[in-house]
Write a protein that holds these residues in place. Structure first.
Motif, PDB file in Angstrom:
ATOM      1  N   SER A 269      -6.208 -42.615 -18.941  1.00 61.16           N
ATOM      2  CA  SER A 269      -5.134 -42.528 -17.946  1.00 61.16           C
ATOM      3  C   SER A 269      -5.595 -42.946 -16.554  1.00 61.16           C
ATOM      4  CB  SER A 269      -4.561 -41.114 -17.913  1.00 61.16           C
ATOM      5  OG  SER A 269      -5.593 -40.199 -17.622  1.00 61.16           O
ATOM      6  N   GLU A 271      -7.420 -41.547 -13.942  1.00 59.78           N
ATOM      7  CA  GLU A 271      -7.690 -40.730 -12.744  1.00 59.78           C
ATOM      8  C   GLU A 271      -9.166 -40.817 -12.362  1.00 59.78           C
ATOM      9  OE1 GLU A 271      -5.886 -39.890 -15.253  1.00 59.78           O
ATOM     10  OE2 GLU A 271      -4.127 -38.725 -14.656  1.00 59.78           O
ATOM     11  N   GLN A 273     -12.334 -43.449 -13.315  1.00 57.12           N
ATOM     12  CA  GLN A 273     -12.658 -44.683 -14.026  1.00 57.12           C
ATOM     13  C   GLN A 273     -14.151 -44.914 -14.016  1.00 57.12           C
ATOM     14  OE1 GLN A 273     -10.254 -47.508 -11.876  1.00 57.12           O
ATOM     15  NE2 GLN A 273      -8.602 -46.010 -11.987  1.00 57.12           N
ATOM     16  N   ALA A 304     -13.110 -41.786  -8.777  1.00 56.21           N
ATOM     17  CA  ALA A 304     -11.973 -40.899  -9.038  1.00 56.21           C
ATOM     18  C   ALA A 304     -10.888 -41.207  -8.015  1.00 56.21           C
ATOM     19  CB  ALA A 304     -12.404 -39.440  -8.934  1.00 56.21           C
ATOM     20  N   VAL A 308     -10.694 -34.371  -9.272  1.00 59.16           N
ATOM     21  CA  VAL A 308     -10.478 -33.979 -10.666  1.00 59.16           C
ATOM     22  C   VAL A 308     -11.421 -32.830 -10.980  1.00 59.16           C
ATOM     23  CG1 VAL A 308     -10.544 -34.705 -13.065  1.00 59.16           C
ATOM     24  CG2 VAL A 308      -9.819 -36.323 -11.308  1.00 59.16           C
ATOM     25  N   PRO A 311     -14.408 -32.442 -15.086  1.00 59.08           N
ATOM     26  CA  PRO A 311     -14.408 -33.568 -16.019  1.00 59.08           C
ATOM     27  C   PRO A 311     -15.630 -33.483 -16.932  1.00 59.08           C
ATOM     28  CG  PRO A 311     -15.288 -34.276 -13.928  1.00 59.08           C
ATOM     29  CD  PRO A 311     -14.889 -32.828 -13.745  1.00 59.08           C
ATOM     30  N   ASP A 367     -11.003 -34.984 -19.761  1.00 60.08           N
ATOM     31  CA  ASP A 367     -10.697 -33.758 -19.026  1.00 60.08           C
ATOM     32  C   ASP A 367     -11.453 -32.585 -19.662  1.00 60.08           C
ATOM     33  OD1 ASP A 367      -9.331 -33.128 -21.336  1.00 60.08           O
ATOM     34  OD2 ASP A 367      -7.500 -32.495 -20.308  1.00 60.08           O
ATOM     35  N   TYR A 374      -9.701 -39.868 -19.512  1.00 55.95           N
ATOM     36  CA  TYR A 374      -9.436 -40.551 -18.239  1.00 55.95           C
ATOM     37  C   TYR A 374      -9.845 -42.020 -18.378  1.00 55.95           C
ATOM     38  CZ  TYR A 374      -9.004 -35.905 -16.179  1.00 55.95           C
ATOM     39  OH  TYR A 374      -8.622 -34.641 -15.889  1.00 55.95           O
ATOM     40  N   ASP A 375     -10.980 -42.219 -19.030  1.00 52.53           N
ATOM     41  CA  ASP A 375     -11.431 -43.600 -19.248  1.00 52.53           C
ATOM     42  C   ASP A 375     -12.417 -43.572 -20.404  1.00 52.53           C
ATOM     43  OD1 ASP A 375     -11.794 -46.289 -18.995  1.00 52.53           O
ATOM     44  OD2 ASP A 375     -12.850 -46.220 -17.070  1.00 52.53           O
TER      45      ASP A 375
END
Ligand SMILES: Nc1ncnc2c1ncn2[C@@H]1O[C@H](COP(=O)(O)OP(=O)(O)OP(=O)(O)O)[C@@H](O)[C@H]1O
Ligand SMILES: [Mg+2]
Length: 420
Positions: A269, A271, A273, A304, A308, A311, A367, A374-375
């Motif tokens: 998604s 947030e 990378q 980011a 976040v 993570p 997450d 996230y990636d």
């Protein structure tokens, strides 16, 4: 907090068809004699959120709903269903000449445009000179806009939009107009706005520009969100679609053979990378060649787009389709409380236990539940391991065990190794 939230947005247009003009048309439309209406869904159930400071790229084929989406964000249009939340002052450059009155001069249009954006006259007075200079229209400020070329109109629109200091800037194809010099000035300006924490939504068919500015990309296909995530992943899926892959297969498909075959798949998604994943040797140099028993360090650089919490970063090593290892920050007890901005993580292996062969590495950030990516860069990083002198040769991993003799009846001389 989000700058923009689209929550289950659908937009329906009603298309009015004309009365039939010819006898043939009349016969065709015999049962709809007064002209007829057709309903058309330009957007269907579109949801996403854009954080302050983020640059979201919106891509998709002609007619896929990109302009409609931006018009909803400016509230020029109201959604048929769903909720749009916009937090901040919006400046938009949606269409050539939009917001300009053709009979008025450039000067009057600057004030008109700014007043539509809710900017008080004295603030415009203060930056009027900058706007005109940025647009390079000093000689033409008192000429009616209808006499401007399309490039001049675009320059004026962009100059106003970026000088009124918006919180959120909506841009359509800005870099496609104007000469190279002006494009360069636009680029710098967009980078400066992003660096100052402004939010940008950029609609463009120029995928290189989208990749340059955007932290995330949304791909619209026939009014629906086809993909939303890291720019590289979404843009490469869209490129596959443009080359003829069906939209649902383009996403997450392997690169076609012959084209960067060593590259695996990427999703998430966005947030956080992973902007660079490197394999380093004992001297800290990036390489793809290692030796059994020698050091290997994985360096993960990340960015980011917002704060976040908790993570989980991880890597995995594969031999063909077989996963050999999969350490991550949670299982290894290296808990990260929060990340924001840019950073680097290292995973250091002092003595690589892999035997000679070809391997691939995956890297990912998830997450806290480890369910939401996230990636994820799946098997994107190939590397080879060469034999060290005297090292084991059979299998995939060096177990680094020990042979011993023990107990009664043990031969005085250990048996000759008969492995194989
Ligand atoms: N006011 C309107 N009335 C009826 N149909 C509309 C209206 N505005 C847009 N549409 C339709 O909605 C669809 C999406 O249009 P939109 O302009 O959002 O596409 P787009 O993705 O911006 O395309 P392009 O890449 O060509 O700019 C199109 O089929 C278009 O014909
Ligand atoms: Mg459009």
């Amino acid at each position: 907090m989000s700058a923009i939230v689209f929550d289950g947005i659908s937009k329906r247009f009603v298309i009015h068809h004309e009365r039939p003009r010819s006898l043939q048309a009349l016969l065709r439309h015999l049962f709809r004699p007064r002209g007829w209406r057709e309903q058309f869904w330009a957007l269907r159930d579109v949801s996403f959120a854009v954080a302050p400071g983020e640059a979201l790229g919106i891509i998709g084929a002609n007619g896929s709903g990109k302009s409609t989406l931006l018009k909803l964000a400016t509230r020029l249009l109201a959604p048929t269903a769903g909720r749009v939340v916009v937090d901040g002052r919006v400046a938009a450059l949606l269409e050539l000449g939009a917001g300009f009155h053709p009979e008025l001069t450039g000067r009057d249009n600057i004030y008109l445009n700014a007043s539509i954006l809710g900017i008080p006259r004295r603030r415009v007075d203060a930056c009027f000179g900058d706007i005109v200079a940025f647009a390079g229209l000093e000689r033409f400020v008192d000429t009616p806009v209808k006499r401007y070329s399309s490039g001049m109109q675009a320059r004026l629109g962009f100059a106003v939009a970026v000088h009124v200091d918006p919180d959120i800037l909506l841009l359509v194809e800005v870099l496609a107009v104007g000469d190279l010099q002006f494009q360069e000035r636009c680029r710098e300006r967009i980078h400066a706005l992003l660096a100052a924490g402004r939010t940008v939504l950029l609609v463009s068919h120029d995928l290189a520009a989208v990749g340059e500015f955007c932290t995330r990309v949304l791909w619209l296909h026939e009014g629906r969100v086809r993909a939303l995530g890291a720019p590289e992943a979404v843009i490469s899926a869209y490129r596959r679609f443009q080359r003829g892959a069906p939209a649902d297969e383009a996403l997450g498909a392997e690169e076609p053979p012959g084209e960067a075959p060593e590259h695996g798949r990427r999703w998430g998604s966005g947030e956080i990378q992973l902007v660079a994943v490197e394999l380093l040797d004992g001297q800290g140099r990036p390489t793809q060649r290692f030796t059994t028993g020698a050091p290997l360090t994985v360096r993960l650089r990340y960015r980011a787009t917002r704060r976040v919490r908790k993570p989980v970063f991880g890597i995995a090593i594969y031999a063909g389709g077989l996963q050999l290892a999969g350490p991550n920050t949670r299982v290894d007890g290296y808990a990260l409380d929060e990340v924001s901005g840019e950073g680097t993580l290292l995973y250091a292996i002092d003595a690589l236990p892999l035997l000679p062969g070809a391997y691939t590495l995956s890297a990912a950030v998830y997450d806290a539940t480890e369910l939401h990516p996230y990636d994820h860069h799946h098997q994107c990083y190939p590397f080879r391991v060469a034999a060290a002198d005297g090292a084991e040769r059979y299998g995939l991993v060096a177990l680094q065990g020990r042979w011993e003799s023990a107990g009664r009846g043990v031969p005085a001389v250990p048996p000759r190794a008969s492995a194989g």
